[in-house]
Design a protein around this motif. Structure first.
Motif, short mmCIF file in Angstrom:
data_model
loop_
_atom_site.label_atom_id
_atom_site.label_comp_id
_atom_site.label_asym_id
_atom_site.label_seq_id
_atom_site.Cartn_x
_atom_site.Cartn_y
_atom_site.Cartn_z
N GLU A 143 51.24 28.26 -51.76
CA GLU A 143 50.38 28.96 -52.70
C GLU A 143 50.55 28.42 -54.11
O GLU A 143 49.57 28.23 -54.84
CB GLU A 143 50.68 30.46 -52.67
CG GLU A 143 49.78 31.27 -53.60
CD GLU A 143 50.06 32.75 -53.55
OE1 GLU A 143 49.82 33.44 -54.56
OE2 GLU A 143 50.54 33.22 -52.48
N SER A 144 51.80 28.16 -54.52
CA SER A 144 52.04 27.62 -55.86
C SER A 144 51.39 26.25 -56.02
O SER A 144 50.84 25.93 -57.08
CB SER A 144 53.55 27.51 -56.12
OG SER A 144 54.13 28.79 -56.25
N GLU A 145 51.45 25.45 -54.97
CA GLU A 145 50.84 24.12 -55.04
C GLU A 145 49.33 24.23 -55.24
O GLU A 145 48.74 23.49 -56.04
CB GLU A 145 51.16 23.34 -53.76
CG GLU A 145 50.61 21.92 -53.76
CD GLU A 145 50.98 21.16 -52.50
OE1 GLU A 145 50.70 19.95 -52.44
OE2 GLU A 145 51.56 21.78 -51.57
N GLU A 146 48.71 25.15 -54.52
CA GLU A 146 47.26 25.34 -54.68
C GLU A 146 46.93 25.84 -56.08
O GLU A 146 45.93 25.42 -56.69
CB GLU A 146 46.76 26.32 -53.62
CG GLU A 146 46.87 25.79 -52.20
CD GLU A 146 46.51 26.84 -51.16
OE1 GLU A 146 46.33 28.03 -51.55
OE2 GLU A 146 46.42 26.50 -49.97
N MET A 147 47.76 26.73 -56.61
CA MET A 147 47.56 27.22 -57.98
C MET A 147 47.70 26.08 -58.99
O MET A 147 46.90 25.96 -59.94
CB MET A 147 48.55 28.33 -58.30
CG MET A 147 48.30 29.65 -57.60
SD MET A 147 49.65 30.84 -57.86
CE MET A 147 49.68 30.93 -59.66
N ALA A 148 48.71 25.23 -58.80
CA ALA A 148 48.94 24.12 -59.73
C ALA A 148 47.75 23.16 -59.72
O ALA A 148 47.31 22.67 -60.79
CB ALA A 148 50.22 23.38 -59.34
N GLU A 149 47.22 22.88 -58.55
CA GLU A 149 46.06 21.99 -58.47
C GLU A 149 44.86 22.60 -59.19
O GLU A 149 44.11 21.90 -59.90
CB GLU A 149 45.72 21.72 -57.01
CG GLU A 149 46.77 20.88 -56.28
CD GLU A 149 46.48 20.73 -54.81
OE1 GLU A 149 45.50 21.38 -54.33
OE2 GLU A 149 47.19 19.97 -54.12
N ALA A 150 44.67 23.91 -59.04
CA ALA A 150 43.55 24.57 -59.70
C ALA A 150 43.73 24.57 -61.22
O ALA A 150 42.76 24.34 -61.97
CB ALA A 150 43.42 26.01 -59.19
N ILE A 151 44.95 24.79 -61.70
CA ILE A 151 45.21 24.81 -63.14
C ILE A 151 45.03 23.41 -63.73
O ILE A 151 44.46 23.24 -64.83
CB ILE A 151 46.63 25.35 -63.41
CG1 ILE A 151 46.67 26.85 -63.10
CG2 ILE A 151 47.05 25.10 -64.86
CD1 ILE A 151 48.06 27.46 -63.20
#
Length: 296
Positions: A143-151
């Protein structure tokens, strides 16, 4: 002299037969009780009833019967609802012999080596707990990886990707800003020329208004002492607080979802012996926690 006439045997059955009959009746009642507490199997039930009828002349068809569902019926009333536990051990134990052997062996090992058995159980529990922990961390990291990509994508759209650094772990995504871009030396108020950058960061954070957001202030190790701030700890704490208040006022982020802290000079990311290293250490870190870390 007249001969004494021998006594004639008394009529009826011998006395031992009465005791034997009572014993048989008790055994029959015992088995019937077992039948009443067991599970029904129609085919096996019929076989057992037929065997009892032919061997002992009990449960005759005229007095009792078995319906299509395998229930014992006498005078129109169901006498037994369940019936297969009693004869399961004798008619259906071949399929369970291997399981019983394994169970007996395990019980024997536990009795012979109770400490070893307890250690084995504890090791199994630890392995299960470790597997659950690893699965939990794997989901959180994903989930953190997906958030980082979105940011990162939003930072590119805002054209500020060169002014921020984005990193992540299983707990949060961290946005790092250079402190020199945000504050004057020895000051804790955001510079006016930094408002456009901070406003764009606020737009990004607005997409995670339901997540816990933590702002940390950091400084280099150059001592500071003036009328407003006693040391670097106080300076870093006020910088983080000023950033948090700005986001709550301009980006509409709930203050209950935000927190700030000052870490002073104690969490450096570079060598304070060089100018470049001290510049990197003067920074603001914005941590956006994922849904696993944002649960209250």
């Amino acid at each position: 002299m007249a001969k004494k006439r021998p006594e004639e045997p008394k009529g009826g059955s011998p006395a031992w037969m009465a005791t034997f009959s009572d014993l048989m009746n008790l055994l029959l009642c015992f088995f019937v009780l077992l039948f009443s507490m067991s599970t029904v199997d129609a085919e096996k039930f019929k076989l057992v009833i037929a065997s009892l009828e032919s061997s002992f002349s009990v449960l005759p068809a005229g007095g009792s019967a078995v319906d299509d569902e395998g229930q014992l019926i006498s005078s129109g009333i169901s006498q037994l609802e369940y019936f297969d536990v009693y004869f399961d051990a004798s008619t259906n134990n071949t399929g369970n012999q291997e399981d019983e052997a394994e169970r007996d062996q395990r019980e024997q090992n536990e009795n012979e080596n109770p400490a070893e058995s307890e250690n084995t159980q504890e090791a199994g529990s630890l392995q299960d707990a470790e597997a659950v922990k690893e699965a939990y961390e794997e989901q959180a990291l994903k989930e953190s990886e997906e958030m980082a990509e979105a940011i990162e994508k939003m930072a590119q759209e805002q054209m500020i990707e060169s002014q921020v650094e984005v990193d992540f772990n299983s707990q949060y995504v961290m946005i790092t800003l250079n402190g020199a871009l945000l504050f004057d030396s020895g000051a804790a108020q955001i510079r006016e020329d930094a408002y456009p950058l901070v406003d764009k960061i606020g737009l990004i954070l607005g997409n995670y208004s339901e997540n816990i957001i933590e702002i940390e202030g950091h400084t280099d190790n150059v001592p500071i002492h003036n009328d407003e701030f006693a040391d670097n700890n106080v300076l870093s704490a006020f910088r983080a607080l000023d950033m948090m208040e700005y986001f709550t006022e301009t980006a509409g982020i709930d203050p209950a979802k935000m927190k700030s802290s000052g870490r002073g000079e104690y969490k450096p990311v570079a060598d304070n012996a060089t100018v470049e290293g001290r510049a990197k250490n003067r920074r603001v870190e914005i941590k956006v926690y994922n849904s696993f870390g944002s649960r209250e």
